[in-house]
Design a protein around this motif. Structure first.
Motif, mmCIF file in Angstrom:
data_model
loop_
_atom_site.group_PDB
_atom_site.id
_atom_site.type_symbol
_atom_site.label_atom_id
_atom_site.label_comp_id
_atom_site.label_asym_id
_atom_site.label_seq_id
_atom_site.Cartn_x
_atom_site.Cartn_y
_atom_site.Cartn_z
ATOM 1 N N ASP B 197 -11.804 37.239 36.363
ATOM 2 C CA ASP B 197 -11.313 36.026 35.389
ATOM 3 C C ASP B 197 -12.517 35.244 35.531
ATOM 4 O OD1 ASP B 197 -7.982 35.197 36.822
ATOM 5 O OD2 ASP B 197 -8.812 36.439 35.296
ATOM 6 N N VAL B 198 -13.463 35.291 36.236
ATOM 7 C CA VAL B 198 -14.885 34.578 36.351
ATOM 8 C C VAL B 198 -15.732 35.028 35.068
ATOM 9 C CG1 VAL B 198 -16.371 35.633 37.917
ATOM 10 C CG2 VAL B 198 -16.524 33.297 37.798
ATOM 11 N N GLY B 199 -15.804 36.375 34.839
ATOM 12 C CA GLY B 199 -16.375 37.004 33.756
ATOM 13 C C GLY B 199 -15.612 36.236 32.573
ATOM 14 N N GLY B 200 -14.432 36.226 32.560
ATOM 15 C CA GLY B 200 -13.832 35.572 31.195
ATOM 16 C C GLY B 200 -13.970 34.219 31.030
ATOM 17 N N TYR B 201 -14.024 33.448 31.899
ATOM 18 C CA TYR B 201 -14.550 32.041 32.049
ATOM 19 C C TYR B 201 -16.315 31.751 31.379
ATOM 20 C CZ TYR B 201 -10.218 30.563 33.869
ATOM 21 O OH TYR B 201 -8.735 30.349 34.031
ATOM 22 N N ILE B 202 -17.006 32.836 31.983
ATOM 23 C CA ILE B 202 -18.278 32.867 31.681
ATOM 24 C C ILE B 202 -18.435 33.242 30.215
ATOM 25 C CG2 ILE B 202 -20.493 34.225 31.874
ATOM 26 C CD1 ILE B 202 -20.495 32.352 34.159
ATOM 27 N N ALA B 203 -17.683 34.211 29.732
ATOM 28 C CA ALA B 203 -17.954 34.642 28.530
ATOM 29 C C ALA B 203 -17.452 33.440 27.359
ATOM 30 C CB ALA B 203 -17.014 35.787 28.184
ATOM 31 N N TRP B 204 -16.308 32.692 27.768
ATOM 32 C CA TRP B 204 -15.776 31.579 26.860
ATOM 33 C C TRP B 204 -16.987 30.900 26.704
ATOM 34 C CZ3 TRP B 204 -10.827 28.944 28.669
ATOM 35 C CH2 TRP B 204 -10.325 27.636 27.730
ATOM 36 N N ILE B 205 -17.610 29.962 27.893
ATOM 37 C CA ILE B 205 -18.588 29.339 27.835
ATOM 38 C C ILE B 205 -19.707 29.679 27.165
ATOM 39 C CG2 ILE B 205 -20.290 28.113 29.283
ATOM 40 C CD1 ILE B 205 -18.087 27.815 31.670
ATOM 41 N N MET B 206 -20.207 30.772 27.621
ATOM 42 C CA MET B 206 -21.501 31.272 26.713
ATOM 43 C C MET B 206 -21.331 31.300 25.284
ATOM 44 S SD MET B 206 -23.262 33.833 29.531
ATOM 45 C CE MET B 206 -24.940 33.773 29.196
ATOM 46 N N GLY B 207 -20.233 31.872 24.848
ATOM 47 C CA GLY B 207 -19.637 32.316 23.625
ATOM 48 C C GLY B 207 -20.011 30.969 22.820
ATOM 49 N N GLU B 208 -19.177 29.810 23.387
ATOM 50 C CA GLU B 208 -19.159 28.716 22.971
ATOM 51 C C GLU B 208 -20.543 27.818 22.566
ATOM 52 O OE1 GLU B 208 -16.625 26.899 21.224
ATOM 53 O OE2 GLU B 208 -15.018 28.413 21.881
ATOM 54 N N LEU B 209 -21.373 27.969 23.902
ATOM 55 C CA LEU B 209 -22.731 27.144 23.685
ATOM 56 C C LEU B 209 -23.793 28.092 22.813
ATOM 57 C CD1 LEU B 209 -23.026 26.187 27.293
ATOM 58 C CD2 LEU B 209 -22.425 24.850 25.484
ATOM 59 N N SER B 210 -23.476 29.541 22.794
ATOM 60 C CA SER B 210 -24.402 30.329 22.040
ATOM 61 C C SER B 210 -24.086 29.861 20.543
ATOM 62 C CB SER B 210 -24.184 31.805 22.156
ATOM 63 O OG SER B 210 -24.279 32.053 23.568
ATOM 64 N N ASP B 211 -22.733 29.676 20.364
ATOM 65 C CA ASP B 211 -22.345 29.484 18.584
ATOM 66 C C ASP B 211 -22.808 28.157 18.270
ATOM 67 O OD1 ASP B 211 -19.347 29.050 16.969
ATOM 68 O OD2 ASP B 211 -20.869 30.783 16.478
ATOM 69 N N ASN B 212 -22.664 27.326 19.471
ATOM 70 C CA ASN B 212 -23.250 25.901 18.940
ATOM 71 C C ASN B 212 -24.614 25.964 18.507
ATOM 72 O OD1 ASN B 212 -20.779 24.515 19.081
ATOM 73 N ND2 ASN B 212 -21.335 23.590 21.072
ATOM 74 N N ALA B 213 -25.207 26.513 19.468
ATOM 75 C CA ALA B 213 -26.993 26.432 19.315
ATOM 76 C C ALA B 213 -27.452 27.252 18.058
ATOM 77 C CB ALA B 213 -27.601 27.401 20.473
ATOM 78 N N LEU B 214 -26.657 28.427 17.715
ATOM 79 C CA LEU B 214 -26.932 29.202 16.590
ATOM 80 C C LEU B 214 -26.372 28.419 15.342
ATOM 81 C CD1 LEU B 214 -26.319 32.646 17.828
ATOM 82 C CD2 LEU B 214 -28.658 31.908 17.273
#
Lengths: 91, 364
Positions: B197-214
């Motif tokens: 589960d922690v991987g799932g939440y990390i992926a959600w966070i990193m995915g959103e923040l990376s998407d924002n940044a790019l």
């Protein structure tokens, strides 16, 4: 009726543009009602979910059946459901 | 004459005095004691900048300890390391986490982008070796080696050699690249005993923040992740940084928010549906979700954007704090550092997060 296996798009489903691309591919090929199967998918982001899950749900009476979700994905889906007033049925 | 390194140059006596922060008589003593190589050019004596920098002494470590601990909870700025314009003394660092590492990276990249020559004074110590293991110098080499110089002989071994590093510093240039990195990170988390589960939440966070940044920076971003222990729990600290326009500037392109000052704009961006897009697009939920997860997890995060920053501390269940912080660096762009603790938790609802942000905005 279609069961769409979401793992064919990857293990991590994030990014709004990615969601839009997926829906573009699916648009004409879907037979409603659609069930989304998240087996093998570890995570989904709300931006991706906005562009795929809510769109599919809106096309079938604001309801969608979902199966094989991890807890992070169900948390994401619950946010989307509340936002778009969609009923999610977990199978 | 000894061979000049790339990026080195001749400097005058006055420049040398400024760099060493000494008086002229003291400098003359140093010249003699150190047998400094002198180069007569155009009728004047010159010195090699690298020779002078080798003599630059770090300040008393006692004074240094409290002011240059660069970590998520720190108020220290990158400019405490800048001993003279564009010269950063890494010997002053006693501790540096990946959030501060990203701040330092962004500072250097910004200067290089402005065609400024940057000098890094390193030491053969664990700080520089850890940065090397994280891929810090590798990324600088890839991005701007013509503008940044350092003594490479001090860095032993290959980059990317630290076992606590789950994801070494990596540039993400294209949308989609971040998903591949995050997938690798998730596999590693599972093999290292973290819950799925922690991987799932990390992926959600990193995915959103990376998407924002790019999306909003129009350039690239950097991702990094390390593991560490917090009490008896396994934790992950993730870092994401870009040198784009910054969250606050992006938000203010929406007329609804253009009158906000930068500090308020940065915090407002974390509210549901606060977006550079018009309300009709129903966007602006990614940052809220990041907070929802951090709040539910009772962890903490740091965000700097341009010249404003916040430390958001959710460790005490009934006493969440959102504290304004002077950023570690004032270069444009956004830097995130976030800790996730491997434990079961319940994600907050967006409305609850909005209430907490509104309460803080009232105070500002």
């Amino acid at each position: 009726m279609t069961t769409l296996k979401m793992n064919k798009y990857g293990v991590v489903l994030t990014g709004r543009e990615f969601g839009l691309d997926v829906m573009k591919q699916l648009k004409d090929a879907l037979e409603y009602p659609v069930t989304l199967d998240f087996e093998g998918v570890v995570s989904m982001g709300s931006s991706f979910g906005d562009e795929v899950v809510s769109v599919i749900a809106r096309n079938q009476g604001n309801r969608i059946k979902i199966c094989n979700v991890t807890k992070p994905i169900s948390d994401c889906l619950n946010s989307i459901a509340k936002d778009y007033k969609i009923e999610i049925i977990y199978g | 004459m000894k061979k000049m390194r790339d990026g080195d140059r001749f400097i005058t006596i006055n420049e040398a005095i400024k760099l060493l922060n000494v008086s002229r008589p003291t400098f003359n003593k140093i010249r003699k004691q150190e047998s400094l190589s002198e180069y007569p050019l155009g009728g004047r004596i010159r010195f090699l900048k690298s020779d002078i920098l080798r003599l630059a002494q770090p300040v008393d470590h006692q004074k240094v300890v409290s002011s240059v601990r660069l970590e998520v909870l720190s108020d220290t700025s990158i400019f405490d390391l800048e001993i003279s314009p564009n010269v950063f003394d890494f010997r002053l660092i006693k501790f540096i986490d990946i959030y501060a590492t990203l701040s330092l990276l962004c500072t250097i990249l910004t200067l290089a982008k402005e065609n400024k020559r940057v000098e890094l004074i390193l030491a053969d110590n664990h700080i520089c070796q850890n940065l090397h293991a994280l891929g810090f110098f590798y990324e600088i080499e890839q991005a701007c080696k013509d503008f940044v110089s350092w003594d490479r002989s001090l860095l032993r071994g290959g980059a990317f050699g630290d076992q606590s590093t789950l994801l070494p510093m990596k540039i993400v240039k294209y949308k989609g690249d971040e998903r591949r990195l995050i997938e690798k990170l998730i596999s590693l988390l599972i093999t290292q005993g973290f819950s799925p589960d922690v991987g799932g939440y990390i992926a959600w966070i990193m995915g959103e923040l990376s998407d924002n940044a790019l999306t909003h920076s129009d350039e690239y971003c950097y991702l990094v992740a390390k593991r560490y222990a917090y009490g008896e729990s396994n934790c992950i600290i993730i870092g994401i940084a870009d040198i784009g326009v910054g969250i606050h500037n992006s938000l203010k392109t929406n007329n609804k928010f253009k009158k906000l000052n930068d500090t308020k704009a940065l915090l407002t961006a974390f509210k549901t549906r606060a977006s550079s897009w018009d309300d009709s697009y129903n966007r602006g939920k990614g940052l809220t979700d990041v907070l929802n997860i951090a709040m539910g997890n009772n962890s903490f995060l740091r965000v700097d954007s341009g010249e404003c920053g916040y430390f958001m501390d959710f460790r005490k269940k009934d006493a969440f704090e959102i504290l304004s912080r002077k950023p570690m660096t004032n270069v444009h762009g956004t830097r995130f550092g976030l800790v996730l603790i491997d434990q079961k938790f319940k994600v907050f609802e967006r409305e609850a997060t909005d209430k907490i942000i509104d309460a803080k905005l009232e105070e500002l």
